[in-house]
Design an enzyme around this catalytic site. Sequence first.
Site, PDB file in Angstrom:
ATOM      1  N   GLY A  15       0.779  -1.265   0.043  1.00 28.42           N
ATOM      2  CA  GLY A  15       0.143   0.005  -0.144  1.00 28.42           C
ATOM      3  C   GLY A  15       0.929   1.179  -0.128  1.00 28.42           C
ATOM      4  O   GLY A  15       0.292   2.360   0.059  1.00 28.42           O
ATOM      5  N   THR A  16       2.339   1.180   0.082  1.00 26.27           N
ATOM      6  CA  THR A  16       2.964   2.291   0.034  1.00 26.27           C
ATOM      7  C   THR A  16       3.235   3.132  -1.272  1.00 26.27           C
ATOM      8  O   THR A  16       4.003   4.091  -1.118  1.00 26.27           O
ATOM      9  CB  THR A  16       4.511   1.701   1.026  1.00 26.27           C
ATOM     10  N   SER A  17       2.977   2.408  -2.547  1.00 26.46           N
ATOM     11  CA  SER A  17       3.199   3.175  -3.556  1.00 26.46           C
ATOM     12  C   SER A  17       2.209   2.577  -4.754  1.00 26.46           C
ATOM     13  O   SER A  17       1.416   1.554  -4.771  1.00 26.46           O
ATOM     14  CB  SER A  17       4.582   3.003  -4.263  1.00 26.46           C
ATOM     15  N   GLY A  18       2.214   3.235  -5.648  1.00 25.07           N
ATOM     16  CA  GLY A  18       1.499   2.684  -6.996  1.00 25.07           C
ATOM     17  C   GLY A  18       0.095   2.478  -7.087  1.00 25.07           C
ATOM     18  O   GLY A  18      -0.641   3.201  -6.300  1.00 25.07           O
ATOM     19  N   ILE A  19      -0.234   1.113  -7.182  1.00 23.78           N
ATOM     20  CA  ILE A  19      -1.618   0.658  -6.988  1.00 23.78           C
ATOM     21  C   ILE A  19      -2.094   0.597  -5.713  1.00 23.78           C
ATOM     22  O   ILE A  19      -3.439   0.975  -5.422  1.00 23.78           O
ATOM     23  CB  ILE A  19      -2.027  -0.764  -7.834  1.00 23.78           C
ATOM     24  N   GLY A  20      -1.255   0.317  -4.671  1.00 21.17           N
ATOM     25  CA  GLY A  20      -1.952  -0.040  -3.354  1.00 21.17           C
ATOM     26  C   GLY A  20      -2.048   1.503  -2.809  1.00 21.17           C
ATOM     27  O   GLY A  20      -2.995   1.505  -1.991  1.00 21.17           O
ATOM     28  N   SER A 139      -1.874 -10.279 -12.602  1.00 19.14           N
ATOM     29  CA  SER A 139      -1.569  -9.372 -13.764  1.00 19.14           C
ATOM     30  C   SER A 139      -1.995  -9.928 -14.972  1.00 19.14           C
ATOM     31  O   SER A 139      -2.214 -11.094 -15.352  1.00 19.14           O
ATOM     32  CB  SER A 139      -0.051  -9.627 -13.927  1.00 19.14           C
ATOM     33  N   TYR A 152       7.724 -14.692 -13.389  1.00 20.22           N
ATOM     34  CA  TYR A 152       6.613 -13.559 -12.657  1.00 20.22           C
ATOM     35  C   TYR A 152       5.356 -14.017 -13.225  1.00 20.22           C
ATOM     36  O   TYR A 152       4.300 -14.247 -12.192  1.00 20.22           O
ATOM     37  CB  TYR A 152       6.957 -12.162 -13.765  1.00 20.22           C
TER      38      TYR A 152
END
Length: 252
Positions: A15-20, A139, A152
Amino acid sequence: MIMHLENKTALITGGTSGIGLATAKLFLQNGANVIIAGQETAKARKELADYDDKNKHFFIYDTAKMKDIEQLGIFVKDTFSKLDIAFLNAGVARFAPLETISESFFNEVMNINFKGAFFTLQNLSKLFSENASVVLTASAGMHKAHWGSSIYSASKAALRSLAISLSNEWVNRGIRVNVVSPGTTDTTLLQKLGLEGEKFQEMKNNLIAQIPMGRLIKPEEIANAVLYLASSGSESQTGTEIIIDGGAFFKV
Ligand SMILES: NC(=O)c1ccc[n+]([C@@H]2O[C@H](COP(=O)([O-])OP(=O)(O)OC[C@H]3O[C@@H](n4cnc5c(N)ncnc54)[C@H](OP(=O)(O)O)[C@@H]3O)[C@@H](O)[C@H]2O)c1
């Protein structure tokens, strides 16, 4: 359609960057009480400064470490006692051809992307409320043949499979489990692939060329789908996947 999250408790890993982080903002705007977990919380604390402190909580954790997963479970219990929403989104992208993949490369991707989510869910299981909603980030790329994506894509396909299994295992507890599958999304994940300057721009242009809509997906667009899956607006939906990729899935 009801998409409000008033009085709902939510955990967002990665949750600390981007989508989150975009999802954390949307959840807070819709009235949820949110735990934001990741390895580095400084940026998220700054970006979420305008939201009421009593509704946001930060937890530093490495999802590849079993001890951290246990500690997260304790933190969730102490903070909320019951959990209504878990968005398991922490992940890394690493690409390389099969012949060059070492055991440590394999373990890093699988441990962060799949094992971490699996054992985090195991730890949270007893805390889920009736009607809880779990959303896993897979993804869109896992459905296609991309160079260097064997590990991945496998780590993401494992999450897709887990959602199908758990949708059945938890249906009598009223817990729903769904997947959101982003296409190429404009986040720091792209910068973390290690290219700079012109090379980075070239990679970005190549990625955009594969998207019929002719642009990258915005993290906020993925967050909208997560909000839908997390809310009672999707209450009859479990074991499913939402792909958001600007039309790339059906590109011939
Ligand atoms: N961007 C795309 O094109 C794309 C496409 C398909 C799927 N996805 C998936 O979307 C998810 C979010 O990625 P993003 O695009 O938003 O990229 P991002 O900005 O790099 O975010 C990744 C998040 O995962 C967290 N994370 C990474 N390793 C972790 C670890 N060991 N322990 C705990 N947290 C960890 C990061 O937290 P810290 O930085 O604090 O460690 C960060 O919050 C990932 O699962 C990714 O695979 C992204």
